[in-house]
Design a protein around this motif. Structure first.
Motif, short mmCIF file in Angstrom:
data_model
loop_
_atom_site.label_atom_id
_atom_site.label_comp_id
_atom_site.label_asym_id
_atom_site.label_seq_id
_atom_site.Cartn_x
_atom_site.Cartn_y
_atom_site.Cartn_z
N GLY A 1 -7.50 1.48 9.53
CA GLY A 1 -6.46 2.73 9.52
C GLY A 1 -5.45 2.78 9.05
O GLY A 1 -4.80 3.83 8.84
N LEU A 2 -4.91 1.53 8.58
CA LEU A 2 -3.48 1.37 7.97
C LEU A 2 -3.29 1.51 6.68
O LEU A 2 -2.08 1.74 6.30
CB LEU A 2 -3.07 -0.03 8.54
N ASN B 1 7.08 -15.15 -3.86
CA ASN B 1 6.05 -16.11 -4.10
C ASN B 1 4.64 -15.41 -3.72
O ASN B 1 3.53 -16.10 -3.69
CB ASN B 1 6.16 -17.50 -3.46
N PHE B 2 4.76 -14.45 -2.70
CA PHE B 2 3.66 -13.62 -2.24
C PHE B 2 3.28 -12.38 -3.20
O PHE B 2 4.19 -11.74 -3.54
CB PHE B 2 3.62 -13.21 -0.82
N LEU B 3 2.11 -12.18 -3.59
CA LEU B 3 1.91 -11.07 -4.38
C LEU B 3 1.82 -9.82 -3.44
O LEU B 3 1.76 -10.02 -2.17
CB LEU B 3 0.64 -11.20 -5.21
N SER B 4 1.47 -8.62 -3.91
CA SER B 4 1.45 -7.45 -2.84
C SER B 4 0.29 -7.51 -2.13
O SER B 4 0.31 -6.99 -0.80
CB SER B 4 1.23 -6.07 -3.83
N GLY B 5 -0.80 -8.11 -2.24
CA GLY B 5 -1.89 -8.21 -1.54
C GLY B 5 -2.73 -7.08 -1.13
O GLY B 5 -2.45 -5.98 -1.80
N ARG B 6 -3.43 -7.05 -0.31
CA ARG B 6 -4.46 -5.83 0.08
C ARG B 6 -5.09 -6.13 1.60
O ARG B 6 -5.28 -7.26 1.98
CB ARG B 6 -5.58 -5.71 -0.77
N ASN B 7 -5.07 -4.86 2.20
CA ASN B 7 -5.73 -4.74 3.45
C ASN B 7 -7.31 -4.37 3.15
O ASN B 7 -7.39 -3.22 2.59
CB ASN B 7 -5.08 -3.81 4.27
N LEU B 8 -8.11 -5.46 3.52
CA LEU B 8 -9.60 -5.02 3.35
C LEU B 8 -10.25 -4.52 4.58
O LEU B 8 -11.44 -4.13 4.49
CB LEU B 8 -10.40 -6.30 2.81
N THR B 9 -9.63 -4.39 5.39
CA THR B 9 -10.41 -3.96 6.82
C THR B 9 -10.22 -2.47 6.75
O THR B 9 -9.40 -1.96 6.34
CB THR B 9 -9.55 -4.49 7.98
N PRO B 10 -11.11 -1.83 7.72
CA PRO B 10 -10.97 -0.39 8.00
C PRO B 10 -10.19 0.02 9.26
O PRO B 10 -10.56 0.59 10.03
CB PRO B 10 -12.59 -0.27 8.41
N PRO C 1 -4.86 0.48 2.55
CA PRO C 1 -4.88 -0.65 1.61
C PRO C 1 -3.86 -1.74 1.46
O PRO C 1 -3.98 -2.73 1.17
CB PRO C 1 -5.63 -0.11 0.49
N ASN C 2 -2.64 -0.69 1.48
CA ASN C 2 -1.28 -1.83 1.28
C ASN C 2 -0.65 -2.25 2.44
O ASN C 2 0.36 -3.01 2.16
CB ASN C 2 -0.50 -0.87 0.27
N ASP C 3 -1.26 -2.04 3.54
CA ASP C 3 -0.49 -2.34 4.85
C ASP C 3 -1.07 -3.78 5.26
O ASP C 3 -2.38 -3.71 5.98
CB ASP C 3 -0.62 -1.24 5.88
N LEU C 4 -0.23 -4.58 5.30
CA LEU C 4 -0.73 -5.85 5.95
C LEU C 4 -0.37 -6.24 7.08
O LEU C 4 -0.61 -7.47 7.51
CB LEU C 4 -0.26 -7.19 4.77
N SER C 5 0.26 -5.31 8.00
CA SER C 5 0.71 -5.62 9.34
C SER C 5 -0.56 -6.11 10.27
O SER C 5 -1.73 -5.49 10.04
CB SER C 5 1.37 -4.26 9.66
N PRO C 6 -0.29 -6.64 11.27
CA PRO C 6 -1.39 -6.71 12.30
C PRO C 6 -2.01 -5.54 12.72
O PRO C 6 -1.32 -4.34 12.70
CB PRO C 6 -0.59 -7.21 13.32
N SER C 7 -3.45 -5.48 12.87
CA SER C 7 -3.97 -4.22 13.25
C SER C 7 -3.83 -3.74 14.65
O SER C 7 -3.79 -4.73 15.38
CB SER C 7 -5.60 -4.47 12.96
N PRO C 8 -3.48 -2.34 14.81
CA PRO C 8 -3.45 -1.93 16.04
C PRO C 8 -4.60 -2.07 17.14
O PRO C 8 -5.65 -1.79 16.41
CB PRO C 8 -2.95 -0.48 15.88
#
Length: 329
Positions: free
Chosen positions: A60-61, A49-58, A63-70
């Motif tokens: 360093g992880l 039910n979730f699409l692949s999504g995108r990391n729009l933040t800079p 564009p495909n990494d939705l993990s919490p930012s270090p």
């Protein structure tokens, strides 16, 4: 395994189950973009039910990494910095229903979430920037999202780049839905305060305004969903990340302490998406953002009348699926 009935009082407050009974066959699956902290697409209560999504933040992880930012060196997450927030918000939109696990999202398997990570570490603070938010809004619109959920806010007006991105989203048919704010005062947070945005505050289970929920004595497009209270305490629950990181320990697969307008907004976002699907099934086209706002505000519990404390009142999901004056004229 958790008992989904624990969400029923909150969903019952907006007459959601009656709306589910009226869905019928829906030939399209609307997308709700959730602009938030972090997401785990492998959560056992997601299952497609979730699409692949995108990391729009800079961060360093990638564009495909939705993990919490270090966090940067010398900083650490605190109780106020909650990357599980995004998964919790998204879960109220589209957690898998009828799987004998966890919770059902409002979308009842008819809505997809596009998870967009916009929170990261900005000068030692876990937050976002105008440029990132604007990029995410434009990305959501370009991906065809029917709704962009913004369970975030600023007490002061945002930069022009965000306002322009909101206008772009509206022009592409994407309705921004934003939390009213948790300050318990007169005046909505931004972007909820902007024209064209559907603002969502929180109500207690008895239908009155939650003690923390911002309101507006000036008429605006404000509705409510039941999303807890501080005193006396009312809480609801939703997904959490369910995956630990070296720099952040998740709240688990589910969290039972959610409270705030952040969790009212996704209920409205998912209902808006269900209305889009129902409208498409009837007319062969989706409604405009203006039409969605009109449907949800005019069918809400206050009968089309504006109240300074509750806006147009609690959402009435059942009416949004059937009304022939404002929703299906």
């Amino acid at each position: 395994m958790l008992d989904a009935s624990r969400l029923q009082p909150y969903y019952r407050a907006i007459h959601l189950e009656a709306a589910w009974d009226r869905l019928g066959t829906l030939p399209c699956t609307p997308i709700v973009a959730v602009l938030d902290t972090a997401f785990n697409l492998d959560h056992p209560d997601v299952q497609g039910n979730f699409l692949s999504g995108r990391n729009l933040t800079p961060d360093g992880l990638g564009p495909n990494d939705l993990s919490p930012s270090p966090p940067p060196q010398g900083y650490a997450y605190t109780d106020q910095d909650n990357p599980d927030h995004g998964q919790g918000v998204a879960g109220l939109v589209a957690a898998v229903a009828d799987n004998n696990r966890g919770i059902p999202g409002v979308g009842l398997n008819r809505v997809k979430v596009l998870p967009l990570k916009v929170f990261y570490w900005v000068e030692g603070s876990y937050s976002s920037t105008s440029d990132v938010l604007a990029s995410a809004l434009r990305y959501a619109a370009d991906q065809g999202a029917a709704v962009a959920n913004l369970s975030l806010g600023s007490p002061t007006p945002m930069d022009g780049v965000v306002q322009q991105a909101l206008g772009y989203a509206l022009s592409k048919g994407t309705l921004p839905v934003a939390a009213s704010g948790n300050d318990g005062r007169d005046g909505l947070r931004y972007p909820a305060a902007y024209p064209g945005v559907l603002a969502v505050g929180s109500a207690k289970l008895d239908g009155t305004r939650s003690d923390f929920s911002n309101y507006s004595t000036q008429p605006t497009d404000l509705v409510l969903a039941a999303a807890g209270n501080r005193n006396p305490l009312e809480i609801l629950w939703s997904l959490a990340l369910g995956r630990n990181y070296p720099y952040y320990q998740t709240l688990g697969e589910y969290d039972y302490r959610w409270v705030g307008t952040s969790f009212a907004a996704p209920q409205a976002s998912a209902l808006a998406a269900l209305y889009v699907a129902k409208h498409y099934a009837r007319y062969g086209r989706g409604p405009s953002p203006d039409q969605i706002r009109l449907c949800l505000t005019q069918t809400a519990a206050n009968g089309g009348n504006y109240d300074p404390q509750t806006g147009y009142g609690l959402l009435r999901a059942d009416r949004a699926m059937t009304d022939t004056t404002y929703c299906f004229p």
